[in-house]
Design a protein around this motif. Structure first.
Motif, mmCIF file in Angstrom:
data_model
loop_
_atom_site.group_PDB
_atom_site.id
_atom_site.type_symbol
_atom_site.label_atom_id
_atom_site.label_comp_id
_atom_site.label_asym_id
_atom_site.label_seq_id
_atom_site.Cartn_x
_atom_site.Cartn_y
_atom_site.Cartn_z
ATOM 1 N N PRO A 45 0.822 -1.223 0.000
ATOM 2 C CA PRO A 45 0.000 0.000 0.000
ATOM 3 C C PRO A 45 0.850 1.265 0.000
ATOM 4 C CG PRO A 45 0.155 -0.856 2.216
ATOM 5 C CD PRO A 45 0.941 -1.798 1.343
ATOM 6 N N LEU A 85 -6.767 3.205 1.098
ATOM 7 C CA LEU A 85 -6.765 1.820 0.636
ATOM 8 C C LEU A 85 -8.195 1.294 0.587
ATOM 9 C CD1 LEU A 85 -4.587 -0.361 -0.072
ATOM 10 C CD2 LEU A 85 -4.907 -1.225 2.254
ATOM 11 N N THR A 86 -8.589 0.744 -0.558
ATOM 12 C CA THR A 86 -9.980 0.343 -0.757
ATOM 13 C C THR A 86 -10.069 -1.121 -1.193
ATOM 14 O OG1 THR A 86 -10.006 0.951 -3.099
ATOM 15 C CG2 THR A 86 -10.528 2.696 -1.492
ATOM 16 N N VAL A 90 -7.602 -4.218 -3.154
ATOM 17 C CA VAL A 90 -7.552 -5.647 -2.850
ATOM 18 C C VAL A 90 -7.841 -6.464 -4.100
ATOM 19 C CG1 VAL A 90 -8.607 -7.527 -1.535
ATOM 20 C CG2 VAL A 90 -8.178 -5.322 -0.427
ATOM 21 N N THR A 118 -10.450 -6.655 6.617
ATOM 22 C CA THR A 118 -9.525 -5.732 7.273
ATOM 23 C C THR A 118 -9.721 -4.313 6.759
ATOM 24 O OG1 THR A 118 -7.852 -7.463 7.609
ATOM 25 C CG2 THR A 118 -7.082 -5.178 7.642
ATOM 26 N N VAL A 119 -9.753 -4.157 5.450
ATOM 27 C CA VAL A 119 -9.876 -2.824 4.841
ATOM 28 C C VAL A 119 -11.188 -2.155 5.227
ATOM 29 C CG1 VAL A 119 -10.146 -1.621 2.628
ATOM 30 C CG2 VAL A 119 -8.331 -3.316 2.909
ATOM 31 N N ASN A 120 -12.263 -2.930 5.269
ATOM 32 C CA ASN A 120 -13.581 -2.352 5.541
ATOM 33 C C ASN A 120 -13.809 -2.035 7.014
ATOM 34 O OD1 ASN A 120 -14.491 -2.254 2.918
ATOM 35 N ND2 ASN A 120 -15.488 -4.264 2.995
ATOM 36 N N LYS A 127 -6.468 2.869 9.561
ATOM 37 C CA LYS A 127 -5.989 2.363 8.268
ATOM 38 C C LYS A 127 -4.797 3.179 7.786
ATOM 39 C CE LYS A 127 -8.903 2.549 4.823
ATOM 40 N NZ LYS A 127 -10.022 2.183 3.917
#
Length: 209
Positions: A45, A85-86, A90, A118-120, A127
């Motif tokens: 990232p 990061l979205t 991913v 994790t991202v959500n 994040k």
């Protein structure tokens, strides 16, 4: 030099010889070492930005607390983190894994689900912290690669990120500056190169349980 000799040789260069340039093959080796850095899930990232334009580098000096290494070094590397990061990031990573390893993307469903979760579920602040920490893994690899190749470097947190981002147009690129890393060759009159390296003794720095 072996790895320990190389790391003892390196120091945070205070003054670069602006007339000495790193050959492009060496620069590419350093950048490849950075790109091979570990990252959470392998998502990478971050982006390694090489700033070559002299005018841009001069414009950055006031926002780097007047530190001339930014302009005088052979090359300026900026380790920038992904601003947001979205799930799309991913998905792009999953497609890269599938293509590289010759496997169906569907076979990576559980792995993808773990990353999406994790991202959500991280707050925007958490994040951003998570992503920023990973930039320092890249920094470590770049510093070590430079030392092994006898290229001088100066890791810098002493700058105003928002202003650096404006100069480099990072908002449009979806990036945030995290670390500046001028690389090149030390000036003969940089007295810091002659100072003994100061570190804790191993028996204080390392604990064995």
């Amino acid at each position: 030099m072996n790895i320990i000799e190389s790391l003892n040789w390196r120091y945070a260069t205070k003054k670069f010889d602006a007339t000495k340039k790193i050959d492009e093959a060496t620069v590419q080796t350093i950048l490849e070492a950075g790109n091979l850095s570990a990252s959470s899930y392998g998502l990478q990232p971050w982006t390694i930005v090489v700033v070559k334009t002299p005018e841009l580098r001069e414009a950055l000096v006031p926002h780097a607390w007047g530190q001339k290494q930014v302009a005088d070094a052979s090359h300026l590397i900026v380790i920038a983190r992904t601003a947001d990061l979205t799930v799309e990031d991913v998905e792009a990573f999953i497609q890269n894994v599938a293509s590289t390893r010759g496997i169906p993307a569907d076979a990576l469903g559980d792995y993808k689900g773990m990353m999406v979760n994790t991202v959500n579920n991280l707050s925007a602040e958490d994040k951003d912290t998570w992503v920023a920490k990973q930039a320092y893994i890249v920094l470590g690899n770049l510093l070590t690669a430079c030392a092994q190749l006898e290229v001088d470097s100066t890791p810098m947190e002493g700058f105003v990120p928002a202003e650096v981002d404006k100069v480099l147009g990072f908002e449009e690129l979806g990036l945030k500056s995290t670390i500046l890393l001028p690389i090149g060759y030390r000036a003969e009159d940089d007295d810091y190169q002659h100072l003994a390296k100061v570190r804790k003794p191993l028996d204080e720095a390392i604990v064995t349980l």
